[in-house]
Design an enzyme around this catalytic site. Structure first.
Site, PDB file in Angstrom:
ATOM      1  N   ARG A  68      36.301  47.102  30.206  1.00  0.00           N
ATOM      2  CA  ARG A  68      35.079  47.664  30.806  1.00  0.00           C
ATOM      3  C   ARG A  68      35.059  47.354  32.309  1.00  0.00           C
ATOM      4  O   ARG A  68      35.952  46.652  32.823  1.00  0.00           O
ATOM      5  CB  ARG A  68      33.835  47.071  30.136  1.00  0.00           C
ATOM      6  CG  ARG A  68      33.684  45.594  30.410  1.00  0.00           C
ATOM      7  CD  ARG A  68      32.498  45.009  29.677  1.00  0.00           C
ATOM      8  NE  ARG A  68      32.011  43.821  30.357  1.00  0.00           N
ATOM      9  CZ  ARG A  68      31.174  42.944  29.828  1.00  0.00           C
ATOM     10  NH1 ARG A  68      30.734  43.119  28.601  1.00  0.00           N
ATOM     11  NH2 ARG A  68      30.766  41.901  30.526  1.00  0.00           N
TER      12      ARG A  68
ATOM     13  N   ASN B 192      41.708  40.227  36.875  1.00  0.00           N
ATOM     14  CA  ASN B 192      40.344  40.739  37.038  1.00  0.00           C
ATOM     15  C   ASN B 192      39.325  40.034  36.140  1.00  0.00           C
ATOM     16  O   ASN B 192      38.151  39.952  36.491  1.00  0.00           O
ATOM     17  CB  ASN B 192      40.362  42.249  36.739  1.00  0.00           C
ATOM     18  CG  ASN B 192      38.978  42.803  36.538  1.00  0.00           C
ATOM     19  OD1 ASN B 192      38.249  43.014  37.505  1.00  0.00           O
ATOM     20  ND2 ASN B 192      38.577  43.034  35.290  1.00  0.00           N
TER      21      ASN B 192
ATOM     22  N   SER C 113      35.587  37.640  45.175  1.00  0.00           N
ATOM     23  CA  SER C 113      34.199  38.056  45.395  1.00  0.00           C
ATOM     24  C   SER C 113      33.727  37.661  46.793  1.00  0.00           C
ATOM     25  O   SER C 113      34.161  36.641  47.338  1.00  0.00           O
ATOM     26  CB  SER C 113      33.291  37.388  44.356  1.00  0.00           C
ATOM     27  OG  SER C 113      31.945  37.563  44.699  1.00  0.00           O
TER      28      SER C 113
ATOM     29  N   TYR D 122      30.512  29.628  40.333  1.00  0.00           N
ATOM     30  CA  TYR D 122      31.100  30.978  40.450  1.00  0.00           C
ATOM     31  C   TYR D 122      31.674  31.162  41.852  1.00  0.00           C
ATOM     32  O   TYR D 122      32.821  31.594  42.014  1.00  0.00           O
ATOM     33  CB  TYR D 122      30.036  32.049  40.156  1.00  0.00           C
ATOM     34  CG  TYR D 122      30.549  33.462  40.296  1.00  0.00           C
ATOM     35  CD1 TYR D 122      31.302  34.059  39.282  1.00  0.00           C
ATOM     36  CD2 TYR D 122      30.300  34.214  41.450  1.00  0.00           C
ATOM     37  CE1 TYR D 122      31.789  35.353  39.406  1.00  0.00           C
ATOM     38  CE2 TYR D 122      30.776  35.513  41.587  1.00  0.00           C
ATOM     39  CZ  TYR D 122      31.517  36.078  40.560  1.00  0.00           C
ATOM     40  OH  TYR D 122      32.004  37.356  40.694  1.00  0.00           O
TER      41      TYR D 122
ATOM     42  N   ALA E 238      32.567  28.867  43.937  1.00  0.00           N
ATOM     43  CA  ALA E 238      33.721  27.966  44.103  1.00  0.00           C
ATOM     44  C   ALA E 238      34.944  28.502  43.368  1.00  0.00           C
ATOM     45  O   ALA E 238      36.076  28.392  43.861  1.00  0.00           O
ATOM     46  CB  ALA E 238      33.367  26.564  43.593  1.00  0.00           C
TER      47      ALA E 238
ATOM     48  N   LYS F 218      35.721  31.545  42.990  1.00  0.00           N
ATOM     49  CA  LYS F 218      36.279  32.653  43.767  1.00  0.00           C
ATOM     50  C   LYS F 218      36.926  32.140  45.059  1.00  0.00           C
ATOM     51  O   LYS F 218      37.948  32.687  45.503  1.00  0.00           O
ATOM     52  CB  LYS F 218      35.199  33.696  44.060  1.00  0.00           C
ATOM     53  CG  LYS F 218      34.667  34.386  42.799  1.00  0.00           C
ATOM     54  CD  LYS F 218      35.767  35.082  42.005  1.00  0.00           C
ATOM     55  CE  LYS F 218      35.232  35.927  40.857  1.00  0.00           C
ATOM     56  NZ  LYS F 218      36.287  36.646  40.124  1.00  0.00           N
TER      57      LYS F 218
HETATM   58  P1  NAD Z   1      32.411  42.710  33.537  1.00  0.00           P
HETATM   59  O1  NAD Z   1      31.576  41.618  32.982  1.00  0.00           O
HETATM   60  O2  NAD Z   1      32.146  44.112  33.111  1.00  0.00           O
HETATM   61  O3  NAD Z   1      33.965  42.428  33.295  1.00  0.00           O
HETATM   62  C1  NAD Z   1      34.509  41.152  33.155  1.00  0.00           C
HETATM   63  C2  NAD Z   1      35.682  41.250  32.210  1.00  0.00           C
HETATM   64  O4  NAD Z   1      36.266  39.948  32.058  1.00  0.00           O
HETATM   65  C3  NAD Z   1      35.252  41.723  30.811  1.00  0.00           C
HETATM   66  O5  NAD Z   1      36.149  42.706  30.357  1.00  0.00           O
HETATM   67  C4  NAD Z   1      35.372  40.459  29.979  1.00  0.00           C
HETATM   68  O6  NAD Z   1      35.694  40.707  28.621  1.00  0.00           O
HETATM   69  C5  NAD Z   1      36.493  39.713  30.681  1.00  0.00           C
HETATM   70  N1  NAD Z   1      36.446  38.303  30.358  1.00  0.00           N
HETATM   71  C6  NAD Z   1      35.449  37.424  30.632  1.00  0.00           C
HETATM   72  N2  NAD Z   1      35.744  36.228  30.098  1.00  0.00           N
HETATM   73  C7  NAD Z   1      36.949  36.349  29.488  1.00  0.00           C
HETATM   74  C8  NAD Z   1      37.768  35.454  28.732  1.00  0.00           C
HETATM   75  N3  NAD Z   1      37.428  34.178  28.503  1.00  0.00           N
HETATM   76  N4  NAD Z   1      38.936  35.933  28.243  1.00  0.00           N
HETATM   77  C9  NAD Z   1      39.299  37.211  28.456  1.00  0.00           C
HETATM   78  N5  NAD Z   1      38.573  38.106  29.148  1.00  0.00           N
HETATM   79  C10 NAD Z   1      37.394  37.667  29.641  1.00  0.00           C
HETATM   80  O7  NAD Z   1      32.241  42.588  35.102  1.00  0.00           O
HETATM   81  P2  NAD Z   1      33.024  43.241  36.326  1.00  0.00           P
HETATM   82  O8  NAD Z   1      32.011  43.413  37.377  1.00  0.00           O
HETATM   83  O9  NAD Z   1      33.853  44.384  35.917  1.00  0.00           O
HETATM   84  O10 NAD Z   1      33.947  41.993  36.765  1.00  0.00           O
HETATM   85  C11 NAD Z   1      35.346  42.070  36.972  1.00  0.00           C
HETATM   86  C12 NAD Z   1      35.740  41.062  38.047  1.00  0.00           C
HETATM   87  O11 NAD Z   1      35.129  41.430  39.278  1.00  0.00           O
HETATM   88  C13 NAD Z   1      35.275  39.636  37.761  1.00  0.00           C
HETATM   89  O12 NAD Z   1      36.309  38.722  38.102  1.00  0.00           O
HETATM   90  C14 NAD Z   1      34.094  39.464  38.687  1.00  0.00           C
HETATM   91  O13 NAD Z   1      33.897  38.115  39.053  1.00  0.00           O
HETATM   92  C15 NAD Z   1      34.526  40.309  39.860  1.00  0.00           C
HETATM   93  N6  NAD Z   1      33.413  40.741  40.721  1.00  0.00           N
HETATM   94  C16 NAD Z   1      32.366  41.445  40.220  1.00  0.00           C
HETATM   95  C17 NAD Z   1      31.335  41.812  41.076  1.00  0.00           C
HETATM   96  C18 NAD Z   1      30.122  42.574  40.585  1.00  0.00           C
HETATM   97  O14 NAD Z   1      29.109  42.631  41.304  1.00  0.00           O
HETATM   98  N7  NAD Z   1      30.167  43.201  39.424  1.00  0.00           N
HETATM   99  C19 NAD Z   1      31.379  41.474  42.424  1.00  0.00           C
HETATM  100  C20 NAD Z   1      32.488  40.772  42.918  1.00  0.00           C
HETATM  101  C21 NAD Z   1      33.504  40.410  42.038  1.00  0.00           C
END
Ligand code: NAD
Length: 253
Positions: free
Chosen positions: A16, A89, A145, A158, A160, A162
């Site tokens: 996702r 990711n 991030s 979080y 830290a 990143k």
């Molecule tokens: P999201 O929650 O939709 O996706 C996170 C994904 O990580 C999910 O598919 C989840 O199943 C997987 N995941 C989490 N814990 C896990 C584990 N223990 N084992 C295996 N998989 C695991 O959110 P997103 O926004 O798509 O996030 C993706 C990346 O982008 C993350 O690293 C997040 O920190 C980073 N990010 C997101 C944002 C934001 O605003 N959405 C901003 C900056 C960075």
């Protein structure tokens, strides 16, 4: 235009959000994708069914479990024979404001968040980079991030994790460049995914969008576009770089 025909791409947390957008983009550009997911097989299958091309794969693992990560990478290697691109990711976000969280909650938040976001990416990079070096090269992209720079007082672990991911990417870039493995970090601001859903549900969402002079937050496709750009040929001199993807909502020099 990037072209990934003949290339094999492993993306963690790809059922996702940003990971899914990356999987769709790499497949659209001809790549064969190993879509890693945690527990939601249904979401992984749905994403898999939407990928263009053939030969894609879904692999499950708790990224916080080092043994499971090794098994997952071995499974992908068995199916693909090589991994050209790794996108780290997978990640979690949890609030744990220092003055409102009890000590047990604080400690478990730090442990869970660092083990998933930082150690998970370190272990996946370790396992995959050995195969990349043996094959003569590859590319690793970390999804970090803006919070590593801007801060997130209600979620210091979080931020830290990143900042640690940025350092991991920079140091792996140094260690692996002699082996033609290049490492990049992408640092998005707020991205419209499930992770940002709690922000989206509050009146603050409009102000969050206005943090950028573009008047919007990023989409998962914005991030995927930059990730595929970095993974393509010709970006070798960007290795060790941290690319801001925040619509000028936070500037650093
Ligand atoms: P999201 O929650 O939709 O996706 C996170 C994904 O990580 C999910 O598919 C989840 O199943 C997987 N995941 C989490 N814990 C896990 C584990 N223990 N084992 C295996 N998989 C695991 O959110 P997103 O926004 O798509 O996030 C993706 C990346 O982008 C993350 O690293 C997040 O920190 C980073 N990010 C997101 C944002 C934001 O605003 N959405 C901003 C900056 C960075």
């Amino acid at each position: 235009m990037s072209d990934f025909h003949g290339q094999h791409i492993l993306i963690t947390g790809a059922s996702r959000g940003i990971g899914r957008a990356c999987a769709l983009a790499f497949a659209r550009l001809g790549g064969r994708v190993a879509l890693h997911y945690h527990t939601n097989r249904t979401a992984a299958d749905e994403t898999l069914a939407r990928l263009e091309g053939s030969g894609h794969l879904a692999v499950a693992a708790d990224i916080a479990d080092g043994d499971a990560v090794e098994r997952m990478v071995n499974d992908v290697m068995k199916a693909f024979g090589r991994i050209d691109v790794l996108v780290n990711n997978a990640g979690i976000f949890e609030e744990h404001p220092p003055l409102e969280t009890d000590y047990a909650g604080w400690r478990s938040a730090w442990s869970r968040i660092l083990t998933t976001n930082l150690v998970g990416a370190a272990n996946t990079s370790y396992c995959v980079s050995r195969h990349m070096v043996a094959a003569g090269g590859g590319k690793i992209i970390m999804v970090s991030s803006r919070t590593a720079f801007r801060g997130k007082p209600e979620a210091p672990a979080y931020a830290a994790s990143k900042a640690g991911l940025n350092a991991l990417g920079q140091n792996l870039a140094l260690a692996l460049a002699p082996h033609n493995v290049h490492v990049y970090v992408v640092a998005p601001g707020v991205v419209e995914t499930d992770m940002a859903a709690s922000d989206k549900a509050t009146p603050a969402w409009d102000a969050i969008r206005q943090q950028s002079p573009l008047g919007r937050v990023a989409t998962p496709d914005d991030v995927a576009h930059t990730v595929t750009f970095l993974a393509a040929a010709g970006t070798e001199m960007l290795t060790g770089g941290i690319i801001d993807l925040n619509g000028a909502s936070y500037l650093r020099t």
